[in-house]
Write a protein that holds these residues in place. Structure first.
Motif, mmCIF file in Angstrom:
data_model
loop_
_atom_site.group_PDB
_atom_site.id
_atom_site.type_symbol
_atom_site.label_atom_id
_atom_site.label_comp_id
_atom_site.label_asym_id
_atom_site.label_seq_id
_atom_site.Cartn_x
_atom_site.Cartn_y
_atom_site.Cartn_z
ATOM 1 N N TYR A 22 0.836 -1.205 0.000
ATOM 2 C CA TYR A 22 0.000 0.000 0.000
ATOM 3 C C TYR A 22 0.867 1.250 0.000
ATOM 4 C CZ TYR A 22 -4.481 -2.395 0.867
ATOM 5 O OH TYR A 22 -5.623 -3.155 0.758
ATOM 6 N N THR A 55 -4.556 -6.512 -1.715
ATOM 7 C CA THR A 55 -4.511 -5.090 -2.046
ATOM 8 C C THR A 55 -5.278 -4.766 -3.321
ATOM 9 O OG1 THR A 55 -2.359 -5.309 -3.148
ATOM 10 C CG2 THR A 55 -2.346 -4.691 -0.813
ATOM 11 N N GLY A 59 -9.636 -1.915 -0.251
ATOM 12 C CA GLY A 59 -9.051 -0.597 -0.119
ATOM 13 C C GLY A 59 -8.216 -0.460 1.143
ATOM 14 N N PHE A 60 -7.455 0.604 1.190
ATOM 15 C CA PHE A 60 -6.537 0.853 2.298
ATOM 16 C C PHE A 60 -7.283 0.997 3.622
ATOM 17 C CE2 PHE A 60 -3.690 3.965 4.582
ATOM 18 C CZ PHE A 60 -2.693 3.045 4.868
ATOM 19 N N GLN A 61 -8.423 1.673 3.616
ATOM 20 C CA GLN A 61 -9.185 1.871 4.856
ATOM 21 C C GLN A 61 -9.701 0.547 5.416
ATOM 22 O OE1 GLN A 61 -9.095 4.711 6.513
ATOM 23 N NE2 GLN A 61 -7.874 5.511 4.825
ATOM 24 N N GLN A 62 -10.148 -0.337 4.542
ATOM 25 C CA GLN A 62 -10.606 -1.655 5.004
ATOM 26 C C GLN A 62 -9.430 -2.452 5.575
ATOM 27 O OE1 GLN A 62 -13.046 -3.818 2.252
ATOM 28 N NE2 GLN A 62 -13.152 -5.625 3.563
#
Length: 132
Positions: A22, A55, A59-62
């Protein structure tokens, strides 16, 4: 992608690799040299494949939400410091990388005063311009 039907089991090792993925792709792309550098840190092709699948699908938030409760404090520090070190390999952190690191710090509840000395050490380590 070809992984839509497959489940992705995120292990702590794969989470370490995903953290680096990420952050390495914060600039919008992932270079082959970044993958090579990552494999030097975690020489585990299976963990890389799992992290790549993850990835691409999440998403990054998840990722932050899932790993906030999954990883131990020691695993979180290992992941964030390896990701920061990889990102600072060129001697600095780009604004997008800084922003992502800050999001990790907040989501994983890492006290800033605990992290700061490590990041400063990485900055000294990666600033090879002082050598000439």
């Amino acid at each position: 992608d070809g992984y839509q039907g497959a489940t992705v089991q995120l292990t702590p090792r794969a989470a370490l690799v995903a953290t680096m993925l990420y952050l390495s792709s914060a600039d919008g792309h992932l270079e082959n040299s970044e993958i090579d550098d990552l494999l030097k840190i975690v020489p585990d092709r299976q963990a890389l494949d799992t992290a790549l699948q993850y990835t691409k699908r999440f998403g990054f938030q998840q990722f932050l939400a899932q790993t906030a409760t999954m990883l131990s404090p020691q695993q979180k520090m290992c992941a964030i410091l390896n990701a920061a070190d990889l990102a600072m390999g060129d001697g600095h952190l780009a604004p997008a990388e800084q922003g992502m690191l800050q999001q990790i710090v907040v989501a994983w509840q890492i006290p800033e005063q605990y992290l700061t000395p490590y990041v400063q050490a990485l900055m000294v380590k990666n600033n090879t311009s002082v050598i000439g």
